[in-house]
Design a protein around this motif. Structure first.
Motif, short mmCIF file in Angstrom:
data_model
loop_
_atom_site.label_atom_id
_atom_site.label_comp_id
_atom_site.label_asym_id
_atom_site.label_seq_id
_atom_site.Cartn_x
_atom_site.Cartn_y
_atom_site.Cartn_z
N VAL A 44 11.44 19.98 7.64
CA VAL A 44 12.51 21.12 7.96
C VAL A 44 12.15 22.41 8.22
O VAL A 44 12.63 23.02 9.04
CB VAL A 44 13.47 21.03 6.31
N ASP A 51 20.30 17.22 2.98
CA ASP A 51 20.01 17.52 4.33
C ASP A 51 21.28 17.94 5.17
O ASP A 51 22.30 17.53 5.13
CB ASP A 51 19.79 15.86 4.70
N ALA A 52 20.93 19.12 5.45
CA ALA A 52 22.24 19.98 6.37
C ALA A 52 22.59 19.10 7.64
O ALA A 52 23.87 19.33 7.82
CB ALA A 52 21.46 21.58 6.61
N GLN A 53 21.77 18.54 8.17
CA GLN A 53 22.12 17.79 9.45
C GLN A 53 23.29 16.80 9.04
O GLN A 53 24.43 16.73 10.01
CB GLN A 53 21.03 17.26 10.27
N THR A 54 22.85 15.77 8.07
CA THR A 54 23.74 14.85 7.51
C THR A 54 24.68 15.17 6.42
O THR A 54 25.49 14.56 6.18
CB THR A 54 23.16 13.72 7.15
N GLU A 55 24.75 16.54 5.97
CA GLU A 55 25.37 17.18 4.77
C GLU A 55 25.42 16.07 3.67
O GLU A 55 26.57 15.70 3.08
CB GLU A 55 26.87 17.27 5.56
#
Length: 79
Positions: free
Chosen positions: A76, A55-59
């Motif tokens: 996504v 998850d790129a938002q939460t890394e």
């Protein structure tokens, strides 16, 4: 983003699975020793029943059921 487990080196994959199976709040067979849980999860990854997602938002990285991962990937791609 779905991360194919085959693209991770063995040590990274092992560490990722070890972290996952040791998390609180997951139903991952605490009646088994950690290495057994790791091997079980590896089998689920190889069979395609579960997938690794980033998850790129939460890394953050997680292992989720394949059906859930397909839904996650669709969400996504909608953004």
């Amino acid at each position: 983003m779905i991360i194919p487990h085959q693209e991770l080196n063995k040590e990274t994959l092992h560490n990722l699975i070890a972290d996952f199976v040791s998390r609180e709040g997951t139903d991952n067979g605490f009646d088994q020793d950690q290495e057994s849980r790791i091997q079980q999860m590896l089998g689920l990854l190889k069979s395609g029943e579960v997938l690794i997602v980033f998850d790129a938002q939460t890394e953050s990285v997680n292992i989720i059921p394949a059906k859930e991962a397909q839904h996650y990937e669709a969400m996504v791609n909608d953004f």
